[in-house]
Design an enzyme around this catalytic site. Structure first.
Site, PDB file in Angstrom:
ATOM      1  N   GLU A  43      48.991  51.640  58.634  1.00  0.00           N
ATOM      2  CA  GLU A  43      49.637  52.930  58.482  1.00  0.00           C
ATOM      3  C   GLU A  43      50.107  53.125  57.047  1.00  0.00           C
ATOM      4  OE1 GLU A  43      51.113  53.926  63.000  1.00  0.00           O
ATOM      5  OE2 GLU A  43      52.569  52.991  61.661  1.00  0.00           O
ATOM      6  N   ASN A  83      66.604  52.106  61.502  1.00  0.00           N
ATOM      7  CA  ASN A  83      65.718  53.013  62.232  1.00  0.00           C
ATOM      8  C   ASN A  83      65.290  52.336  63.527  1.00  0.00           C
ATOM      9  OD1 ASN A  83      65.582  55.057  60.119  1.00  0.00           O
ATOM     10  ND2 ASN A  83      64.453  53.533  58.942  1.00  0.00           N
ATOM     11  N   CYS A 125      61.420  53.548  57.636  1.00  0.00           N
ATOM     12  CA  CYS A 125      61.402  52.138  57.246  1.00  0.00           C
ATOM     13  C   CYS A 125      61.511  51.229  58.456  1.00  0.00           C
ATOM     14  CB  CYS A 125      62.559  51.839  56.294  1.00  0.00           C
ATOM     15  SG  CYS A 125      62.275  52.465  54.647  1.00  0.00           S
ATOM     16  N   SER A 176      64.172  42.882  50.032  1.00  0.00           N
ATOM     17  CA  SER A 176      64.708  43.085  51.377  1.00  0.00           C
ATOM     18  C   SER A 176      65.801  42.045  51.589  1.00  0.00           C
ATOM     19  CB  SER A 176      63.599  42.918  52.420  1.00  0.00           C
ATOM     20  OG  SER A 176      62.645  43.936  52.287  1.00  0.00           O
ATOM     21  N   CYS A 216      62.676  44.513  62.251  1.00  0.00           N
ATOM     22  CA  CYS A 216      61.530  45.301  61.781  1.00  0.00           C
ATOM     23  C   CYS A 216      60.455  45.399  62.848  1.00  0.00           C
ATOM     24  CB  CYS A 216      60.955  44.653  60.514  1.00  0.00           C
ATOM     25  SG  CYS A 216      59.559  45.560  59.819  1.00  0.00           S
ATOM     26  N   CYS A 239      60.792  39.376  60.602  1.00  0.00           N
ATOM     27  CA  CYS A 239      62.140  39.917  60.429  1.00  0.00           C
ATOM     28  C   CYS A 239      62.554  40.604  61.726  1.00  0.00           C
ATOM     29  CB  CYS A 239      62.167  40.894  59.262  1.00  0.00           C
ATOM     30  SG  CYS A 239      61.675  40.118  57.695  1.00  0.00           S
ATOM     31  N   GLU A 262      53.711  41.630  53.775  1.00  0.00           N
ATOM     32  CA  GLU A 262      54.487  41.080  52.656  1.00  0.00           C
ATOM     33  C   GLU A 262      53.562  41.060  51.431  1.00  0.00           C
ATOM     34  OE1 GLU A 262      56.293  39.801  49.824  1.00  0.00           O
ATOM     35  OE2 GLU A 262      57.665  39.698  51.523  1.00  0.00           O
ATOM     36  N   CYS A 293      54.104  55.260  50.586  1.00  0.00           N
ATOM     37  CA  CYS A 293      54.430  53.908  51.079  1.00  0.00           C
ATOM     38  C   CYS A 293      53.136  53.251  51.543  1.00  0.00           C
ATOM     39  CB  CYS A 293      55.438  54.023  52.218  1.00  0.00           C
ATOM     40  SG  CYS A 293      55.996  52.420  52.848  1.00  0.00           S
ATOM     41  N   CYS A 306      51.793  41.537  59.838  1.00  0.00           N
ATOM     42  CA  CYS A 306      52.729  40.935  58.889  1.00  0.00           C
ATOM     43  C   CYS A 306      52.901  39.457  59.188  1.00  0.00           C
ATOM     44  CB  CYS A 306      54.082  41.645  58.960  1.00  0.00           C
ATOM     45  SG  CYS A 306      55.226  41.147  57.649  1.00  0.00           S
TER      46      CYS A 306
END
Length: 391
Positions: A115, A325, A368, A248, A142, A139, A195, A128, A135
């Site tokens: 995305e 979010n 985010c 981050s 996330c 985290c 990352e 972005c 990933c």
């Protein structure tokens, strides 16, 4: 520091097969394109000039068809068309938020999807960009991190995201038209899926293309790379890319950061901060951005704010406070507005900019930490998402 728990998921990445057929020129460095042209029969003495011509057609004018490269001979254009292609990722879906944010689901080689989000703002527009399919990191706040890593994106797939956004915004300049200094896509942030520093070479090569003065022509100050803290690659980023850096950060103690950003178990706060102190000097960066997601009752106390100020003392910095979010199955809640503003005031009074990021694109899951393949979401229940997140 010895890690006591897995830092990244124990998964095998799918090796990307080298595609058969014509070579894609998108994503090649200038040296790489020159070598490819020479190998295909272009005389060595002409190769550098040919690279310059083709480069401008692709990255300055946005052309994808060799037939349109009118300063090349018809015979040479025909040769190029036989041996090379100019391809970017395929846009599968395009969503537009009520606030104007655009989210693209794009398909890359192998049928995988990532995305990409475009955020329009007053006087600027930020893209972005994703750097991996899925990933490596886990985290806990996330949503993107609940999608397992499949593979790194190539340089072509990374810069291709910029190119498809410029297509959609109709922002390739017209030859012969007066130069328009207004940019709809004026900034790039490497804050999408993945990352970036676990895919350093491809990210570097793509950003070098974005910064090239004969192509897309973005200043290095308009490119921000966000990392969770891959310390060994931070110095390389300063030396080989020189863009702005965002971290981050999200916590002020190792105990909390170990849970929120598990890579902290490998490179803890003290080691990370030490690496950051050298970055602005080496890269000529004005300041480092510390990203700090606000989680109710987890990292949002006044004590946390004071600790944060102490930790970054002496580093040219600003702190982006990010209201959490939420996503299906998320284990955290957003801090209250009052709590976020109290936190921001403490940082501001200590002499640091502390903007509170306004969530954008929440209605299309483009904010985010919310990025994730739409197909991945569609085939997973809330319970499965929670399990993948380790909840």
């Amino acid at each position: 520091m010895t890690a006591t728990a897995p830092i990244t998921q124990d998964v095998m990445t799918i090796p990307r097969k080298v595609p058969e057929g014509p070579t894609n020129l998108v994503g090649l460095t200038r040296d790489g394109m020159r070598a490819a042209l020479i190998e295909s029969g272009t005389p060595e003495k002409q190769a550098k000039m040919r690279v310059g011509q083709i480069w401008q057609w692709i990255y300055q004018w946005g052309k994808r068809d060799f037939a349109e490269m009118t300063n090349l001979s018809k015979a040479f254009r025909a040769e190029l068309a036989e041996k090379f292609v100019i391809e970017v990722p395929e846009v599968v879906t395009r969503q537009v938020s009520e606030d104007g944010t655009r989210k693209y689901l794009v398909k890359i080689a192998g049928g995988h999807e990532v995305e990409v989000v475009y955020i329009p703002e007053e006087g600027r527009g930020t893209l972005c960009v994703s750097s991996q399919v899925g990933c490596t990191l886990t985290c806990s706040f996330c949503h993107t991190g609940t999608q397992k890593l499949v593979r790194n994106l190539t340089a072509g797939e990374i810069i291709g995201q910029v190119m498809i956004a410029r297509d959609d915004l109709d922002e390739w300049p017209e030859q012969g038209a007066p130069k328009d200094e207004t940019r709809l896509l004026s900034n790039i942030v490497l804050m999408g899926m993945g990352e970036p520093l676990y895919n350093f070479e491809n990210v570097r090569d793509a950003m070098k293309i974005a910064m090239d003065p004969e192509g897309i022509q973005l200043s290095r100050r308009r490119i921000t790379l966000s990392t969770s803290g891959v310390v060994p690659e931070i110095a390389r980023t300063a030396e080989e890319i020189g863009c702005q850096l965002a971290i981050s950060f999200h916590a002020t103690t190792d105990e909390v950061r170990d849970k929120l950003v598990p890579i902290n178990k490998r490179w803890n706060i003290a080691v990370l901060v030490e690496a950051l102190r050298a970055y602005p000097r080496v890269s000529n960066s004005e300041r480092i951005t510390f990203e700090y997601v606000m989680l109710e009752g987890v990292n949002d106390s006044e004590e946390d704010a004071h600790r944060l100020v102490k930790l970054i003392e002496g580093i040219p910095a600003k702190i982006n406070l990010i209201p959490f979010n939420e996503w299906p199955g998320a284990p955290y809640k957003r801090s209250s507005g009052n709590r976020i503003h109290r936190f921001a005031d403490i940082i501001y009074k200590a002499g640091y900019a502390s903007p509170i990021r306004k969530p954008r694109g929440e209605d299309i899951m483009a904010a985010c930490g919310q990025l994730k393949s739409a197909t991945e979401r569609a085939r997973k229940s809330r319970k499965q998402i929670e399990a993948d997140a380790g909840l």
